[in-house]
Design an enzyme around this catalytic site. Structure first.
Site, PDB file in Angstrom:
ATOM      1  N   GLY A   1       0.828  -1.207   0.000  1.00  0.00           N
ATOM      2  CA  GLY A   1       0.000   0.000   0.000  1.00  0.00           C
ATOM      3  C   GLY A   1       0.857   1.250   0.000  1.00  0.00           C
TER       4      GLY A   1
ATOM      5  N   GLU B   1      13.523  -4.144  -4.351  1.00  0.00           N
ATOM      6  CA  GLU B   1      12.556  -4.459  -5.414  1.00  0.00           C
ATOM      7  C   GLU B   1      13.268  -4.567  -6.763  1.00  0.00           C
ATOM      8  OE1 GLU B   1       9.562  -1.429  -5.721  1.00  0.00           O
ATOM      9  OE2 GLU B   1       8.266  -2.633  -7.002  1.00  0.00           O
TER      10      GLU B   1
HETATM   11  C1  LIG Z   1      -0.103  -2.983 -13.028  1.00  0.00           C
HETATM   12  C2  LIG Z   1       0.340  -2.082 -11.909  1.00  0.00           C
HETATM   13  C3  LIG Z   1       0.524  -2.622 -10.647  1.00  0.00           C
HETATM   14  C4  LIG Z   1       0.885  -1.793  -9.583  1.00  0.00           C
HETATM   15  N1  LIG Z   1       0.983  -2.328  -8.327  1.00  0.00           N
HETATM   16  C5  LIG Z   1       1.221  -1.506  -7.269  1.00  0.00           C
HETATM   17  C6  LIG Z   1       1.197  -2.019  -5.937  1.00  0.00           C
HETATM   18  O1  LIG Z   1       0.992  -3.217  -5.707  1.00  0.00           O
HETATM   19  N2  LIG Z   1       1.389  -1.164  -4.911  1.00  0.00           N
HETATM   20  C7  LIG Z   1       1.644   0.168  -5.102  1.00  0.00           C
HETATM   21  O2  LIG Z   1       1.845   0.882  -4.117  1.00  0.00           O
HETATM   22  N3  LIG Z   1       1.663   0.692  -6.360  1.00  0.00           N
HETATM   23  C8  LIG Z   1       1.454  -0.116  -7.436  1.00  0.00           C
HETATM   24  N4  LIG Z   1       1.440   0.414  -8.721  1.00  0.00           N
HETATM   25  C9  LIG Z   1       1.597   1.856  -8.881  1.00  0.00           C
HETATM   26  C10 LIG Z   1       2.903   2.278  -9.543  1.00  0.00           C
HETATM   27  O3  LIG Z   1       3.974   2.206  -8.627  1.00  0.00           O
HETATM   28  C11 LIG Z   1       2.675   3.713 -10.086  1.00  0.00           C
HETATM   29  O4  LIG Z   1       1.728   3.622 -11.114  1.00  0.00           O
HETATM   30  C12 LIG Z   1       3.954   4.328 -10.619  1.00  0.00           C
HETATM   31  O5  LIG Z   1       4.844   4.613  -9.567  1.00  0.00           O
HETATM   32  C13 LIG Z   1       3.648   5.628 -11.391  1.00  0.00           C
HETATM   33  O6  LIG Z   1       2.899   6.498 -10.609  1.00  0.00           O
HETATM   34  P1  LIG Z   1       1.526   7.136 -11.156  1.00  0.00           P
HETATM   35  O7  LIG Z   1       0.680   6.058 -11.712  1.00  0.00           O
HETATM   36  O8  LIG Z   1       0.973   7.981 -10.063  1.00  0.00           O
HETATM   37  O9  LIG Z   1       1.961   8.072 -12.377  1.00  0.00           O
HETATM   38  P2  LIG Z   1       2.599   9.517 -12.267  1.00  0.00           P
HETATM   39  O10 LIG Z   1       3.677   9.539 -11.242  1.00  0.00           O
HETATM   40  O11 LIG Z   1       1.499  10.514 -12.141  1.00  0.00           O
HETATM   41  O12 LIG Z   1       3.277   9.658 -13.695  1.00  0.00           O
HETATM   42  C14 LIG Z   1       2.534   9.971 -14.880  1.00  0.00           C
HETATM   43  C15 LIG Z   1       3.530  10.127 -16.018  1.00  0.00           C
HETATM   44  O13 LIG Z   1       4.441  11.209 -15.745  1.00  0.00           O
HETATM   45  C16 LIG Z   1       5.787  10.748 -15.778  1.00  0.00           C
HETATM   46  N5  LIG Z   1       6.576  11.437 -14.725  1.00  0.00           N
HETATM   47  C17 LIG Z   1       6.226  11.560 -13.413  1.00  0.00           C
HETATM   48  N6  LIG Z   1       7.198  12.224 -12.742  1.00  0.00           N
HETATM   49  C18 LIG Z   1       8.171  12.513 -13.644  1.00  0.00           C
HETATM   50  C19 LIG Z   1       9.436  13.179 -13.571  1.00  0.00           C
HETATM   51  N7  LIG Z   1       9.890  13.670 -12.404  1.00  0.00           N
HETATM   52  N8  LIG Z   1      10.172  13.285 -14.692  1.00  0.00           N
HETATM   53  C20 LIG Z   1       9.726  12.775 -15.888  1.00  0.00           C
HETATM   54  N9  LIG Z   1       8.528  12.149 -16.026  1.00  0.00           N
HETATM   55  C21 LIG Z   1       7.763  12.016 -14.922  1.00  0.00           C
HETATM   56  C22 LIG Z   1       5.703   9.261 -15.507  1.00  0.00           C
HETATM   57  O14 LIG Z   1       6.808   8.576 -16.028  1.00  0.00           O
HETATM   58  C23 LIG Z   1       4.415   8.881 -16.204  1.00  0.00           C
HETATM   59  O15 LIG Z   1       4.657   8.693 -17.578  1.00  0.00           O
HETATM   60  C24 LIG Z   1       1.109  -0.404  -9.801  1.00  0.00           C
HETATM   61  C25 LIG Z   1       0.948   0.126 -11.082  1.00  0.00           C
HETATM   62  C26 LIG Z   1       0.563  -0.696 -12.131  1.00  0.00           C
HETATM   63  C27 LIG Z   1       0.369  -0.070 -13.489  1.00  0.00           C
END
Ligand SMILES: Cc1cc2nc3c(=O)[nH]c(=O)nc-3n(C[C@H](O)[C@H](O)[C@H](O)COP(=O)(O)OP(=O)(O)OC[C@H]3O[C@@H](n4cnc5c(N)ncnc54)[C@H](O)[C@@H]3O)c2cc1C
Length: 395
Positions: A127, A244
């Site tokens: 989480g 990880e």
């Molecule tokens: C299938 C799947 C399973 C998952 N399982 C888990 C889980 O079990 N537990 C958990 O806690 N999370 C989980 N996640 C979440 C995952 O860790 C996040 O989706 C990931 O860290 C990206 O965060 P976000 O989705 O908020 O996208 P955002 O951080 O909002 O990013 C959106 C876009 O902006 C880009 N971006 C963001 N910041 C920057 C920067 N500083 N410079 C350049 N580009 C940037 C990103 O690369 C992306 O393309 C999972 C995600 C998926 C898709």
């Protein structure tokens, strides 16, 4: 630099290979490479078989119930499983929360949690991410307020993989809203049966129920379930995210997909095998095989550096493995789908029951669509590029 395996390491690889051949249950083997996600029952069954052999907690030192593998043995062990692919020992338990508990937990927490984490009696989910806190994880807002000997937790987590089948969640919460954002976070273990927790499915484009939203409304968590010091959770999370990365390249998984794509292309019922004469397809296979060899050598170089440094710290170069590993997982999954053609398109597993080409091509579309997430989870590709630019290229 030594990139070859020693005779002992080759003997270990053969031992792992033979163990998988002799012990992987037939019903799980039948699904290998044909599903994007194994069911919980398959993961538990294989995990317990590995545990009985002393191998489930492949990352753990002997003193905490692990096999005490060297970094090279860990790599060999994971790659041999991915090559089949078997289910993997549950990463949330083994790579993530287990090492946090044995490194930062109290003696009472180690005694209570470690055996159940190792045996998978308790299935953990992660989480961490929230709406608005993914790449910028320290922006998380789920709050934990102290009341007597409990925290009262309120907030929302998102993308929580396997939360719907989990017994416990390791969770980052904000315990000091006034502190700098990295300094007010704590690390809690939350029993998923606690009143106030609601899990809602997120069905992804591959048709799978793997991820979830988790809502926490006045969830009471004993202070005894906090790992380490209050407000120091960010340190533990950084440690966990470093672990990880281990084995993140997943070379064996992509190699298995390329092999399967080639065998489909050679002809199955309903396809004529003409793809093998297609220069474009042949070129893609060769390019992927070269990329995978380069990735394997990069992984071995990083392991060799770790072996010589031996300080247990994650190497920033592992971001190269995450970035290129995710890209090759996607390219190999795309190749598999293209080789399967229309027979691989159905997401409905029941179509495999039609037999013939449908059975041969089963899962290709789900695997391809599932692989789209590989460049997002575990730190997106853009974030890996930022790390590479800063920590490796010094930009
Ligand atoms: C299938 C799947 C399973 C998952 N399982 C888990 C889980 O079990 N537990 C958990 O806690 N999370 C989980 N996640 C979440 C995952 O860790 C996040 O989706 C990931 O860290 C990206 O965060 P976000 O989705 O908020 O996208 P955002 O951080 O909002 O990013 C959106 C876009 O902006 C880009 N971006 C963001 N910041 C920057 C920067 N500083 N410079 C350049 N580009 C940037 C990103 O690369 C992306 O393309 C999972 C995600 C998926 C898709």
């Amino acid at each position: 630099m030594d990139l070859s395996f020693s005779p002992e390491e080759i003997a270990f690889r053969d031992e792992v290979r033979a163990f998988i051949r002799d012990n992987l249950p037939a019903d799980i083997r039948a699904k290998a490479g044909r599903v994007a996600h194994f069911d919980k029952a398959d993961v538990v069954a294989w995990h317990r078989i590995l545990d009985a052999r002393g191998w489930a907690a492949s990352h753990w030192p002997r003193e905490h119930g692990g096999p005490g593998f060297s970094p090279v043995q860990r790599y060999i062990f994971m790659e041999e499983m991915l090559r089949v692919p078997t289910p993997e020992p549950l990463s949330f338990n083994i790579n993530m929360v287990g090492p946090v508990v044995y490194t930062f937990g109290s003696d009472a927490q180690k005694a209570r949690f470690l055996p159940r984490i190792r045996s998978l009696d308790w299935w953990f989910c992660q989480g961490f991410s929230e709406p608005g806190a993914g790449s910028d994880l320290a922006a998380l807002r789920t709050s934990a307020r102290r009341e007597g000997d409990e925290y009262i937790v309120n907030g929302q987590k998102i993308w929580t993989s396997t939360a719907h089948v989990a017994d416990w969640m390791f969770c980052l919460v904000r315990t000091d809203a006034a502190a700098k954002k990295q300094e007010g976070i704590s690390f809690l273990l939350i029993d998923m049966r606690t009143p106030g927790i609601t899990v809602r499915p997120i069905i992804t484009i591959d048709g799978a129920h793997h991820t979830n939203e988790v809502f926490l409304d006045d969830v009471r968590v004993p202070l005894a379930n906090r790992i380490g010091a209050e407000n120091k959770g960010w340190d533990y999370a950084k440690f966990l995210l470093g672990n990880e990365r281990t084995g993140i390249a997943r070379v064996g998984l992509s190699q298995g997909r390329v092999s399967r794509a080639v065998s489909l292309a050679c002809g199955i019922e309903g396809l004529d095998g003409s793809l093998t004469d297609d220069q474009g397809f042949r070129r893609r296979v060769i390019d992927l095989e070269i990329d995978l060899k380069a990735l394997e050598i990069t992984a071995l170089r990083i392991i060799d550096r770790q072996r010589r440094r031996n300080d247990g710290r994650p190497d920033p170069a592992s971001s190269v493995l995450k970035l290129r590993g995710a890209e090759t997982q996607q390219a190999s999954a795309q190749l598999l789908l293209d080789a399967a053609g229309r027979l691989g398109a159905p997401l409905d597993a029941d179509l495999a029951a039609l037999g013939g080409g449908f059975a041969e091509a089963q899962g290709a579309a789900a695997i391809h669509l599932g692989a789209r997430a590989a460049t997002i989870y575990g730190g997106s590709s853009e974030i890996q590029k930022n790390i590479i630019a800063k920590a490796i290229l010094g930009l």
